[in-house]
Write an enzyme that holds these catalytic residues in place. Structure first.
Site, short mmCIF file in Angstrom:
data_model
loop_
_atom_site.label_atom_id
_atom_site.label_comp_id
_atom_site.label_asym_id
_atom_site.label_seq_id
_atom_site.Cartn_x
_atom_site.Cartn_y
_atom_site.Cartn_z
CG LEU A 59 5.09 49.88 20.97
CD1 LEU A 59 4.75 51.10 20.13
CD2 LEU A 59 4.42 49.95 22.33
CD GLU A 60 5.66 46.35 16.61
OE1 GLU A 60 4.96 47.32 16.30
OE2 GLU A 60 6.81 46.48 17.10
CG HIS A 88 9.92 56.14 20.28
ND1 HIS A 88 8.83 55.66 19.59
CD2 HIS A 88 10.83 55.13 20.29
CE1 HIS A 88 9.06 54.42 19.21
NE2 HIS A 88 10.27 54.07 19.62
#
Length: 153
Positions: A59-60, A88
């Site tokens: 996600l980063e 997740h």
């Protein structure tokens, strides 16, 4: 303009030396290391300048790419998410892909080597440069985009 088949023997030539950043989230380090090896094998053939930046998770990766967009010609996103018992997997897979697609629409060239698999064996096969070589494949996809961008300028 005709699309090129970017096989190992048919890599594009560029007017200037490329500066490529591999943005990796090494949670499964052995798998991301193989993805990186595959990408670097291709980048060495065109004599590109390479940098590797590690982030904490998939996600980063889009945010890191956006923060560095003016420092590199292109990026390769590298990570692996293996399905688990919670949602997740779906969230990370969907949202990291959505972020990369959005950046692509902003004319940032990215090769996507984020594996989304059911188990470790699938990941190992896909990452292995001698089997599926998804790192090398993502690199060739990036080079294709960069060639289109070069021709458009």
């Amino acid at each position: 303009m005709r699309a090129e088949n970017l096989s190992e023997s048919n890599l594009p030539e560029f007017k200037e030396k490329l500066n490529i950043c591999l943005v990796s989230a090494p949670y499964y380090k052995d798998i991301t290391d193989d993805l990186i090896k595959g990408a670097l094998n291709v980048l060495k053939k065109i004599n590109a300048e390479t940098n590797i930046v590690d982030v904490s998770g998939a996600l980063e990766i889009p945010t890191a790419i956006k923060l560095m967009e003016n420092k590199f010609d292109g990026f390769i996103a590298i990570w692996c998410v293996i399905r688990g018992e919670t949602t997740h997997y779906e969230i990370v897979s969907t949202e990291s892909s959505r972020g990369l697609i959005q950046l692509g629409l902003e004319k940032i060239c990215i090769g996507n080597a984020i594996l989304t698999v059911e188990n470790r064996i699938q990941a190992q096969k896909r990452a292995n440069p001698k089997i599926f070589d998804k790192g090398g494949e993502a690199c060739r996809a990036l080079l294709g985009l960069l060639k289109i961008k070069e021709r458009s300028n």
